[in-house]
Design a protein around this motif. Sequence first.
Motif, PDB file in Angstrom:
ATOM      1  N   UNK A  40       2.485  16.354   1.922  1.00 32.26           N
ATOM      2  CA  UNK A  40       2.354  18.032   2.939  1.00 32.26           C
ATOM      3  C   UNK A  40       4.565  18.238   2.268  1.00 32.26           C
ATOM      4  N   UNK A  41       5.113  16.953   2.181  1.00 28.52           N
ATOM      5  CA  UNK A  41       6.279  16.927   2.419  1.00 28.52           C
ATOM      6  C   UNK A  41       7.141  16.729   0.914  1.00 28.52           C
ATOM      7  N   UNK A  42       8.516  16.293   0.784  1.00 25.67           N
ATOM      8  CA  UNK A  42       9.064  15.286  -0.003  1.00 25.67           C
ATOM      9  C   UNK A  42       9.373  15.062  -0.155  1.00 25.67           C
ATOM     10  N   UNK A  43       9.518  14.247   1.882  1.00 22.62           N
ATOM     11  CA  UNK A  43       9.796  13.260   2.969  1.00 22.62           C
ATOM     12  C   UNK A  43       8.145  11.993   2.799  1.00 22.62           C
ATOM     13  N   UNK A  44       7.335  13.006   3.324  1.00 20.43           N
ATOM     14  CA  UNK A  44       6.062  11.733   3.310  1.00 20.43           C
ATOM     15  C   UNK A  44       5.531  11.620   1.341  1.00 20.43           C
ATOM     16  N   UNK A  45       6.252  12.341   0.387  1.00 17.08           N
ATOM     17  CA  UNK A  45       5.869  11.822  -0.780  1.00 17.08           C
ATOM     18  C   UNK A  45       7.262  10.711  -1.097  1.00 17.08           C
ATOM     19  N   UNK A  46       7.862  10.763  -0.676  1.00 19.20           N
ATOM     20  CA  UNK A  46       8.799   9.478  -0.561  1.00 19.20           C
ATOM     21  C   UNK A  46       8.185   8.080   0.074  1.00 19.20           C
ATOM     22  N   UNK A  47       8.036   8.369   1.344  1.00 19.95           N
ATOM     23  CA  UNK A  47       7.282   7.737   2.059  1.00 19.95           C
ATOM     24  C   UNK A  47       6.051   6.794   0.799  1.00 19.95           C
ATOM     25  N   UNK A  48       5.190   7.757   0.735  1.00 16.49           N
ATOM     26  CA  UNK A  48       3.992   7.306  -0.048  1.00 16.49           C
ATOM     27  C   UNK A  48       4.596   6.194  -1.378  1.00 16.49           C
ATOM     28  N   UNK A  49       5.827   6.776  -1.840  1.00 20.65           N
ATOM     29  CA  UNK A  49       6.234   6.056  -2.653  1.00 20.65           C
ATOM     30  C   UNK A  49       6.742   4.758  -2.909  1.00 20.65           C
ATOM     31  N   UNK A  50       7.601   4.908  -1.445  1.00 18.74           N
ATOM     32  CA  UNK A  50       7.706   3.504  -1.153  1.00 18.74           C
ATOM     33  C   UNK A  50       7.174   2.381  -0.767  1.00 18.74           C
ATOM     34  N   UNK A  51       5.757   2.856   0.073  1.00 22.02           N
ATOM     35  CA  UNK A  51       5.092   2.264  -0.020  1.00 22.02           C
ATOM     36  C   UNK A  51       4.106   1.551  -0.721  1.00 22.02           C
ATOM     37  N   UNK A  52       4.581   1.595  -1.744  1.00 22.51           N
ATOM     38  CA  UNK A  52       3.622   1.338  -3.326  1.00 22.51           C
ATOM     39  C   UNK A  52       4.942   1.469  -4.356  1.00 22.51           C
ATOM     40  N   UNK A  53       5.677   0.965  -3.973  1.00 23.62           N
ATOM     41  CA  UNK A  53       6.897   1.024  -4.901  1.00 23.62           C
ATOM     42  C   UNK A  53       6.669  -0.480  -6.172  1.00 23.62           C
ATOM     43  N   UNK A  54       6.137  -1.540  -4.979  1.00 22.43           N
ATOM     44  CA  UNK A  54       5.878  -2.893  -5.678  1.00 22.43           C
ATOM     45  C   UNK A  54       4.740  -2.550  -6.861  1.00 22.43           C
ATOM     46  N   UNK A  55       4.293  -1.514  -6.804  1.00 21.01           N
ATOM     47  CA  UNK A  55       2.765  -1.661  -8.071  1.00 21.01           C
ATOM     48  C   UNK A  55       3.409  -0.796  -9.188  1.00 21.01           C
ATOM     49  N   UNK A  56       4.060   0.146  -8.884  1.00 13.47           N
ATOM     50  CA  UNK A  56       5.446   0.944  -9.952  1.00 13.47           C
ATOM     51  C   UNK A  56       5.202   0.116 -10.247  1.00 13.47           C
ATOM     52  N   UNK A  57       6.524  -0.868  -9.702  1.00 15.20           N
ATOM     53  CA  UNK A  57       7.167  -1.692 -11.047  1.00 15.20           C
ATOM     54  C   UNK A  57       6.977  -2.244 -11.712  1.00 15.20           C
ATOM     55  N   UNK A  58       5.385  -3.470 -11.047  1.00 20.39           N
ATOM     56  CA  UNK A  58       4.895  -3.614 -11.857  1.00 20.39           C
ATOM     57  C   UNK A  58       4.096  -3.086 -12.852  1.00 20.39           C
ATOM     58  N   UNK A  59       3.644  -1.889 -12.996  1.00 23.35           N
ATOM     59  CA  UNK A  59       2.973  -1.585 -13.851  1.00 23.35           C
ATOM     60  C   UNK A  59       4.297  -1.204 -15.355  1.00 23.35           C
ATOM     61  N   UNK A  60       5.281  -0.629 -14.293  1.00 29.06           N
ATOM     62  CA  UNK A  60       6.329  -0.265 -15.824  1.00 29.06           C
ATOM     63  C   UNK A  60       7.006  -1.593 -16.282  1.00 29.06           C
ATOM     64  N   UNK A  61       6.923  -2.885 -15.744  1.00 27.78           N
ATOM     65  CA  UNK A  61       6.997  -3.780 -16.265  1.00 27.78           C
ATOM     66  C   UNK A  61       6.039  -4.641 -17.157  1.00 27.78           C
ATOM     67  N   UNK A  62       5.450  -4.335 -16.985  1.00 27.32           N
ATOM     68  CA  UNK A  62       4.274  -4.840 -18.014  1.00 27.32           C
ATOM     69  C   UNK A  62       4.152  -4.434 -18.480  1.00 27.32           C
ATOM     70  N   UNK A  63       4.106  -3.101 -18.827  1.00 29.95           N
ATOM     71  CA  UNK A  63       3.472  -2.315 -19.347  1.00 29.95           C
ATOM     72  C   UNK A  63       3.455  -1.934 -20.869  1.00 29.95           C
TER      73      UNK A  63
END
Length: 63
Positions: A40-63
């Motif tokens: 619903x908001x920029x802050x909610x989007x930031x929280x969504x990413x923060x909760x999943x940052x490790x998955x994102x990092x691993x995806x970028x790292x191993x891709x």
Amino acid sequence: MSKQPVLDWIQRVDPEPLQLTLAQLREDQDAFLIEQGSIESIEAAQRWVWRRWRTFFEQYLYD
């Protein structure tokens, strides 16, 4: 590798689409899509990413 339907979709859903070429799109292909209305908001989007940052990092790292 991105194909024409991906570029067509980006151009169709973006209210102010960039003038991308397929070659440009292929240079930086990583994207994480979320269901419309789930953030619903920029802050909610930031929280969504923060909760999943490790998955994102691993995806970028191993891709």
